[in-house]
Design a protein around this motif. Structure first.
Motif, short mmCIF file in Angstrom:
data_model
loop_
_atom_site.label_atom_id
_atom_site.label_comp_id
_atom_site.label_asym_id
_atom_site.label_seq_id
_atom_site.Cartn_x
_atom_site.Cartn_y
_atom_site.Cartn_z
N LYS A 38 43.98 35.30 23.60
CA LYS A 38 43.08 35.12 24.74
C LYS A 38 42.77 36.43 25.47
O LYS A 38 42.02 36.44 26.43
N THR A 40 40.96 39.74 26.16
CA THR A 40 39.68 40.37 25.82
C THR A 40 39.65 41.79 26.39
O THR A 40 40.18 42.05 27.46
N ASP A 42 37.34 45.36 27.27
CA ASP A 42 36.00 45.84 27.58
C ASP A 42 35.60 46.84 26.50
O ASP A 42 36.06 47.98 26.48
N PRO A 47 32.92 42.02 26.86
CA PRO A 47 34.27 41.54 26.59
C PRO A 47 34.41 41.13 25.12
O PRO A 47 33.63 40.33 24.62
N THR A 48 35.40 41.70 24.45
CA THR A 48 35.60 41.49 23.02
C THR A 48 37.06 41.11 22.77
O THR A 48 37.95 41.65 23.41
N ALA A 49 37.28 40.19 21.84
CA ALA A 49 38.64 39.78 21.50
C ALA A 49 39.42 40.99 21.00
O ALA A 49 38.89 41.84 20.29
N GLN A 52 39.41 42.09 17.46
CA GLN A 52 38.14 42.61 16.96
C GLN A 52 38.03 44.13 17.11
O GLN A 52 37.14 44.75 16.55
N SER A 84 46.20 40.63 31.85
CA SER A 84 46.44 39.27 31.37
C SER A 84 47.71 38.72 32.03
O SER A 84 48.47 39.46 32.63
#
Length: 184
Positions: A38, A40, A42, A47-49, A52, A84
């Motif tokens: 969950k 993500t 910047d 916002p990217t996982a 990735q 997080s």
């Protein structure tokens, strides 16, 4: 399984999958890369996982190693992990980020098991609500479409069996995660 109950089975399956995803993100003392699902980052303004933008691996039982594909992403990833609610303190050396998982205390384990059971109860309630919605829809069909009492009873019986099946699956998932958490 009739097509009338198919929709409700799909909804119950989604509730189960949602619970399983939530349980994966609970850390049980062992390093599990799914706790980062969950998070993500910047990445150039969007916002990217995390998975990735970096390679996530578990080199040891209590360490997750994150190797960004671009070295300048290290700071952004560290910031995302700190923001997080994981409660982990990332350590970085400019190229790689390491997350150390401390040994859980007995109290913390019990707290986590309690949280897992609450999530399981929420999933069971969701399944029961889906059954109730199905039963309500049956009663409406009876009034509108003139479906017989026997057909309504069959559908309600099918919904009851479906609910029982998914509640058993939910209980099994909760039990498995609880065992994993309590295993030292």
């Amino acid at each position: 399984m009739s097509e009338k109950t198919q929709v409700y089975e799909e909804k119950m399956e989604k509730s189960l999958k949602n619970l399983q995803n939530e349980l994966q993100s609970i850390r049980a003392g062992r390093a599990n890369p799914h706790v980062l699902d969950k998070v993500t980052v910047d990445y150039y303004g969007s916002p990217t996982a995390l998975n990735q933008v970096a390679n996530v691996s578990v080199p040891e039982a209590r360490i997750i190693q994150i190797a960004p594909w671009e070295p300048k992403m290290v700071k952004a990833i560290v910031k995302a992990i700190q923001m997080s609610d994981l409660g982990l303190n990332p350590m970085e050396d400019g190229k790689v980020i390491r997350l150390m998982f401390p040994e859980l205390t007995e109290d913390r384990r019990k707290e986590l098991v309690k949280d897992v059971k609450k999530k399981g109860e929420d999933a069971k309630v969701a399944c029961r609500n889906i059954r109730r919605d199905g039963n309500d829809a049956c009663k409406k069909m009876k009034k509108q479409d003139g479906i017989s009492e026997d057909e309504i009873a069959d559908i309600e019986d099918e919904l009851g069996k479906l609910t029982d099946k998914y509640i058993k699956k939910i209980e099994a998932a909760v039990e498995e995660k609880s065992k994993e958490i309590m295993t030292v």
